[in-house]
Design a protein around this motif. Structure first.
Motif, PDB file in Angstrom:
ATOM      1  N   VAL A 122      -7.184  32.607 -43.960  1.00 55.25           N
ATOM      2  CA  VAL A 122      -7.820  31.662 -44.876  1.00 55.25           C
ATOM      3  C   VAL A 122      -9.335  31.778 -44.717  1.00 55.25           C
ATOM      4  CG1 VAL A 122      -5.851  30.095 -44.882  1.00 55.25           C
ATOM      5  CG2 VAL A 122      -7.661  29.779 -43.182  1.00 55.25           C
ATOM      6  N   SER A 123     -10.061  31.023 -45.492  1.00 54.24           N
ATOM      7  CA  SER A 123     -11.524  31.103 -45.493  1.00 54.24           C
ATOM      8  C   SER A 123     -12.113  30.641 -44.162  1.00 54.24           C
ATOM      9  CB  SER A 123     -12.092  30.234 -46.621  1.00 54.24           C
ATOM     10  OG  SER A 123     -11.868  28.863 -46.339  1.00 54.24           O
ATOM     11  N   ASP A 124     -13.378  30.987 -43.950  1.00 52.52           N
ATOM     12  CA  ASP A 124     -14.076  30.513 -42.758  1.00 52.52           C
ATOM     13  C   ASP A 124     -14.064  28.988 -42.700  1.00 52.52           C
ATOM     14  OD1 ASP A 124     -14.621  33.106 -42.111  1.00 52.52           O
ATOM     15  OD2 ASP A 124     -16.803  32.952 -42.351  1.00 52.52           O
ATOM     16  N   THR A 125     -14.322  28.367 -43.844  1.00 49.66           N
ATOM     17  CA  THR A 125     -14.371  26.901 -43.893  1.00 49.66           C
ATOM     18  C   THR A 125     -13.079  26.296 -43.384  1.00 49.66           C
ATOM     19  OG1 THR A 125     -15.908  26.923 -45.769  1.00 49.66           O
ATOM     20  CG2 THR A 125     -14.633  24.906 -45.418  1.00 49.66           C
ATOM     21  N   GLU A 126     -11.948  26.808 -43.849  1.00 50.34           N
ATOM     22  CA  GLU A 126     -10.658  26.271 -43.444  1.00 50.34           C
ATOM     23  C   GLU A 126     -10.337  26.621 -41.998  1.00 50.34           C
ATOM     24  OE1 GLU A 126      -8.955  24.104 -45.112  1.00 50.34           O
ATOM     25  OE2 GLU A 126     -10.472  24.210 -46.684  1.00 50.34           O
ATOM     26  N   THR A 127     -10.744  27.799 -41.545  1.00 47.34           N
ATOM     27  CA  THR A 127     -10.464  28.195 -40.163  1.00 47.34           C
ATOM     28  C   THR A 127     -11.214  27.308 -39.183  1.00 47.34           C
ATOM     29  OG1 THR A 127     -10.137  30.484 -40.877  1.00 47.34           O
ATOM     30  CG2 THR A 127     -10.406  30.109 -38.527  1.00 47.34           C
ATOM     31  N   TYR A 128     -12.465  26.969 -39.508  1.00 50.44           N
ATOM     32  CA  TYR A 128     -13.210  26.040 -38.658  1.00 50.44           C
ATOM     33  C   TYR A 128     -12.479  24.704 -38.557  1.00 50.44           C
ATOM     34  CZ  TYR A 128     -17.410  29.030 -38.641  1.00 50.44           C
ATOM     35  OH  TYR A 128     -18.312  30.046 -38.454  1.00 50.44           O
ATOM     36  N   LYS A 129     -12.000  24.196 -39.680  1.00 47.68           N
ATOM     37  CA  LYS A 129     -11.275  22.930 -39.681  1.00 47.68           C
ATOM     38  C   LYS A 129     -10.012  23.031 -38.834  1.00 47.68           C
ATOM     39  CE  LYS A 129     -12.675  21.415 -44.338  1.00 47.68           C
ATOM     40  NZ  LYS A 129     -12.175  21.116 -45.697  1.00 47.68           N
ATOM     41  N   GLN A 130      -9.287  24.131 -38.998  1.00 50.98           N
ATOM     42  CA  GLN A 130      -8.030  24.305 -38.283  1.00 50.98           C
ATOM     43  C   GLN A 130      -8.239  24.376 -36.776  1.00 50.98           C
ATOM     44  OE1 GLN A 130      -6.417  27.792 -40.179  1.00 50.98           O
ATOM     45  NE2 GLN A 130      -5.838  26.689 -42.040  1.00 50.98           N
ATOM     46  N   ALA A 131      -9.280  25.086 -36.356  1.00 58.08           N
ATOM     47  CA  ALA A 131      -9.575  25.176 -34.922  1.00 58.08           C
ATOM     48  C   ALA A 131      -9.941  23.803 -34.373  1.00 58.08           C
ATOM     49  CB  ALA A 131     -10.700  26.176 -34.673  1.00 58.08           C
ATOM     50  N   GLY A 132     -10.792  23.083 -35.100  1.00 58.78           N
ATOM     51  CA  GLY A 132     -11.235  21.776 -34.629  1.00 58.78           C
ATOM     52  C   GLY A 132     -10.135  20.739 -34.577  1.00 58.78           C
ATOM     53  N   ASN A 133      -9.093  20.909 -35.383  1.00 59.54           N
ATOM     54  CA  ASN A 133      -7.979  19.965 -35.418  1.00 59.54           C
ATOM     55  C   ASN A 133      -6.869  20.306 -34.435  1.00 59.54           C
ATOM     56  OD1 ASN A 133      -8.972  18.231 -37.361  1.00 59.54           O
ATOM     57  ND2 ASN A 133      -8.007  19.292 -39.069  1.00 59.54           N
ATOM     58  N   SER A 134      -6.925  21.480 -33.845  1.00 57.51           N
ATOM     59  CA  SER A 134      -5.800  21.961 -33.051  1.00 57.51           C
ATOM     60  C   SER A 134      -5.774  21.368 -31.642  1.00 57.51           C
ATOM     61  CB  SER A 134      -5.839  23.491 -32.978  1.00 57.51           C
ATOM     62  OG  SER A 134      -4.650  23.998 -32.385  1.00 57.51           O
ATOM     63  N   ILE A 135      -4.749  21.744 -30.897  1.00 57.57           N
ATOM     64  CA  ILE A 135      -4.617  21.393 -29.482  1.00 57.57           C
ATOM     65  C   ILE A 135      -5.010  22.624 -28.669  1.00 57.57           C
ATOM     66  CG2 ILE A 135      -3.039  20.582 -27.687  1.00 57.57           C
ATOM     67  CD1 ILE A 135      -1.192  19.557 -29.919  1.00 57.57           C
ATOM     68  N   ILE A 136      -5.703  22.438 -27.550  1.00 54.59           N
ATOM     69  CA  ILE A 136      -6.045  23.585 -26.708  1.00 54.59           C
ATOM     70  C   ILE A 136      -4.769  24.180 -26.125  1.00 54.59           C
ATOM     71  CG2 ILE A 136      -7.137  24.280 -24.543  1.00 54.59           C
ATOM     72  CD1 ILE A 136      -9.495  22.612 -25.189  1.00 54.59           C
ATOM     73  N   VAL A 137      -4.547  25.432 -26.416  1.00 51.59           N
ATOM     74  CA  VAL A 137      -3.317  26.119 -26.031  1.00 51.59           C
ATOM     75  C   VAL A 137      -3.138  26.131 -24.516  1.00 51.59           C
ATOM     76  CG1 VAL A 137      -2.135  28.358 -26.070  1.00 51.59           C
ATOM     77  CG2 VAL A 137      -3.327  27.525 -28.124  1.00 51.59           C
ATOM     78  N   ASN A 138      -4.205  26.334 -23.779  1.00 46.38           N
ATOM     79  CA  ASN A 138      -4.101  26.457 -22.328  1.00 46.38           C
ATOM     80  C   ASN A 138      -3.616  25.176 -21.664  1.00 46.38           C
ATOM     81  OD1 ASN A 138      -5.926  28.482 -23.419  1.00 46.38           O
ATOM     82  ND2 ASN A 138      -6.221  29.125 -21.298  1.00 46.38           N
ATOM     83  N   VAL A 139      -3.964  24.034 -22.236  1.00 46.39           N
ATOM     84  CA  VAL A 139      -3.464  22.771 -21.683  1.00 46.39           C
ATOM     85  C   VAL A 139      -1.955  22.698 -21.876  1.00 46.39           C
ATOM     86  CG1 VAL A 139      -3.607  20.262 -21.782  1.00 46.39           C
ATOM     87  CG2 VAL A 139      -5.661  21.641 -22.120  1.00 46.39           C
ATOM     88  N   LEU A 140      -1.485  23.102 -23.046  1.00 45.86           N
ATOM     89  CA  LEU A 140      -0.045  23.114 -23.304  1.00 45.86           C
ATOM     90  C   LEU A 140       0.679  24.088 -22.375  1.00 45.86           C
ATOM     91  CD1 LEU A 140      -0.070  22.997 -27.205  1.00 45.86           C
ATOM     92  CD2 LEU A 140       0.612  21.156 -25.652  1.00 45.86           C
ATOM     93  N   ILE A 141       0.065  25.235 -22.115  1.00 49.53           N
ATOM     94  CA  ILE A 141       0.668  26.207 -21.195  1.00 49.53           C
ATOM     95  C   ILE A 141       0.849  25.583 -19.819  1.00 49.53           C
ATOM     96  CG2 ILE A 141       0.157  28.325 -19.895  1.00 49.53           C
ATOM     97  CD1 ILE A 141      -0.974  29.504 -22.468  1.00 49.53           C
ATOM     98  N   ALA A 142      -0.174  24.879 -19.342  1.00 52.40           N
ATOM     99  CA  ALA A 142      -0.088  24.230 -18.033  1.00 52.40           C
ATOM    100  C   ALA A 142       1.029  23.193 -18.005  1.00 52.40           C
ATOM    101  CB  ALA A 142      -1.424  23.587 -17.680  1.00 52.40           C
ATOM    102  N   ILE A 143       1.156  22.406 -19.075  1.00 50.35           N
ATOM    103  CA  ILE A 143       2.198  21.384 -19.146  1.00 50.35           C
ATOM    104  C   ILE A 143       3.582  22.021 -19.172  1.00 50.35           C
ATOM    105  CG2 ILE A 143       3.214  19.624 -20.655  1.00 50.35           C
ATOM    106  CD1 ILE A 143       0.345  18.862 -21.464  1.00 50.35           C
ATOM    107  N   LEU A 144       3.737  23.057 -19.971  1.00 52.41           N
ATOM    108  CA  LEU A 144       5.042  23.723 -20.086  1.00 52.41           C
ATOM    109  C   LEU A 144       5.476  24.340 -18.763  1.00 52.41           C
ATOM    110  CD1 LEU A 144       4.635  25.482 -23.557  1.00 52.41           C
ATOM    111  CD2 LEU A 144       5.888  23.375 -23.048  1.00 52.41           C
TER     112      LEU A 144
END
Length: 391
Positions: A359-381
């Motif tokens: 998707v566009s840069d604009t949407e990718t910035y939004k998606q990154a900012g809305n996401s969960i940090i993957v590494n924290v989830l890895i630690a929990i799992l």
């Protein structure tokens, strides 16, 4: 660096300080984990499972944002009939007994507590109500609910008490919650989020202990990028204002990223990069639209943060190339400023470069900012040994 024992006030002390989650082994690594997500975004839990090399099958996922759907379908194995766009119309009861792990970060609007029950009935009109309903309908073995840490203190703590009571009494789960920060789990970003985890059966779960931060922002940056990310005059004027620096609205050449926001690249708040001029650069100071004399601006703090790491040259294709050089090779009085690229923002959320940007840069910035940090989830799992709940 923050001491690993320093936890957020008013959250339970429930950290496993005796074991290193990085050394823990999965008990059933070959089994298939059946997962469901709502408010799925770009699939942080899916990315975590993928990076862990675990087998998983997506039973359902959904998000109201069509660009999130495009990104999700470009990166994970899912069919159209498994996707829900409007969570209000999604009936999860057909998945009862089929979901091992359910994950989501429902946006939680402030809801009224004028009722006397202090439970599920007081969540009417909120997206949290839909998340809790899905938990009730599909009865996953484990759920993870992620949200901003401010939820704990909202309305003097009453909002969180309603949420916790809903998960416990209405959904019937054993509930744990803790505020975790991305910088404590390998990602140089100061991002504090509450991670509420519910187990259908009692487990005595503890959260993964913080680990030393061994990387800085610099380790996540692209060494080659398009010149379109270099700032022009208006942007430079704003990000170098002293008030923005003093109030921590902006940061330039920081070691640990400020918390990413969905709109940070558009309101001139957040992290930026200063590339000092190489002494061999033939650009004439003041004539290149991207070359700035730092003494013309209010702050010079960005010239003092390891400028030799950020020297900029151009390759044959006119791509900007970042090069680490000797401090003697740069002229810190002149340089170029830029915003982070979408790929860098994704990296600083824990997404590796196998993640397809469609998707566009604009949407990718939004998606990154809305996401969960993957590494924290890895630690929990790893800490919970998620494979115990797989078939």
């Amino acid at each position: 660096m923050r001491n690993k024992y320093e936890l957020i006030q008013n959250t339970p002390y429930n950290i496993d300080m005796e074991n290193d989650w990085r050394e823990m082994e999965f008990s059933n690594p070959s089994k298939v984990l059946h997962i469901g997500t709502s408010f799925s975004g770009i699939g942080a839990i899916e990315q975590a499972l993928k990076q862990l090399g675990l087998n998983f099958k997506i039973e359902f996922a959904g998000d109201i944002d069509n660009d999130c759907k495009k990104a999700y379908f470009a990166n994970y194995s899912i069919k159209e009939e498994q996707w829900h766009s409007d969570v209000h119309d999604f009936d999860a009861s057909k998945y009862k007994g089929k979901i091992d792990l359910f994950v989501g970060g429902a946006p939680c609007q402030a809801f009224s507590l004028r009722g006397k029950h202090g439970g599920f009935e007081d969540t009417r009109g909120t997206l949290f109500r839909e998340f809790a309903r899905i938990v009730k309908e599909c009865q996953p073995k484990v759920f993870i609910f992620e949200n901003v840490k401010g939820m704990l203190s909202h309305d003097r703590g009453r909002t969180w008490r309603v949420i916790k009571k809903t998960f416990e009494d209405y959904c019937g789960y054993n509930v744990y919650y803790q505020v975790l920060n991305g910088k404590d789990y390998g990602i140089p970003q100061s991002r504090e989020r509450i991670f509420c985890i519910g187990f259908r059966e009692e487990t005595g779960f503890k959260y993964p202990a913080p680990i030393p931060l061994e990387k800085t922002i610099y380790d996540f940056m692209q060494k080659t990028f398009d010149v379109k990310y270099l700032l022009k005059q208006k942007g430079v004027n704003f990000i170098t204002r002293s008030i923005n620096f003093q109030k921590s609205y902006t940061q330039i050449n920081g070691d640990i990223m400020l918390c990413q926001k969905r709109n940070q690249q558009f309101n001139w708040h957040g992290d930026f990069v200063y590339h000092p001029k190489l002494k061999t650069d033939t650009s004439t100071p003041g004539t290149d639209v991207f070359l700035h004399k730092v003494s013309d601006y209010e702050e010079s703090y960005y010239t003092q943060k390891h400028p030799e790491k950020y020297a900029l040259v151009y390759d044959a294709d006119e791509k900007a190339c970042m090069r680490k050089v000797s401090i003697n090779d740069v002229d810190v009085n002149y340089g170029r400023f830029r915003k982070f690229t979408p790929r860098e923002c994704l990296r600083l959320m824990g997404f590796d470069d196998s993640f397809n940007i469609v998707v566009s840069d604009t949407e990718t910035y939004k998606q990154a900012g809305n996401s969960i940090i993957v590494n924290v989830l890895i630690a929990i799992l790893k800490e919970m040994d998620i494979t115990k709940y797989a078939e």
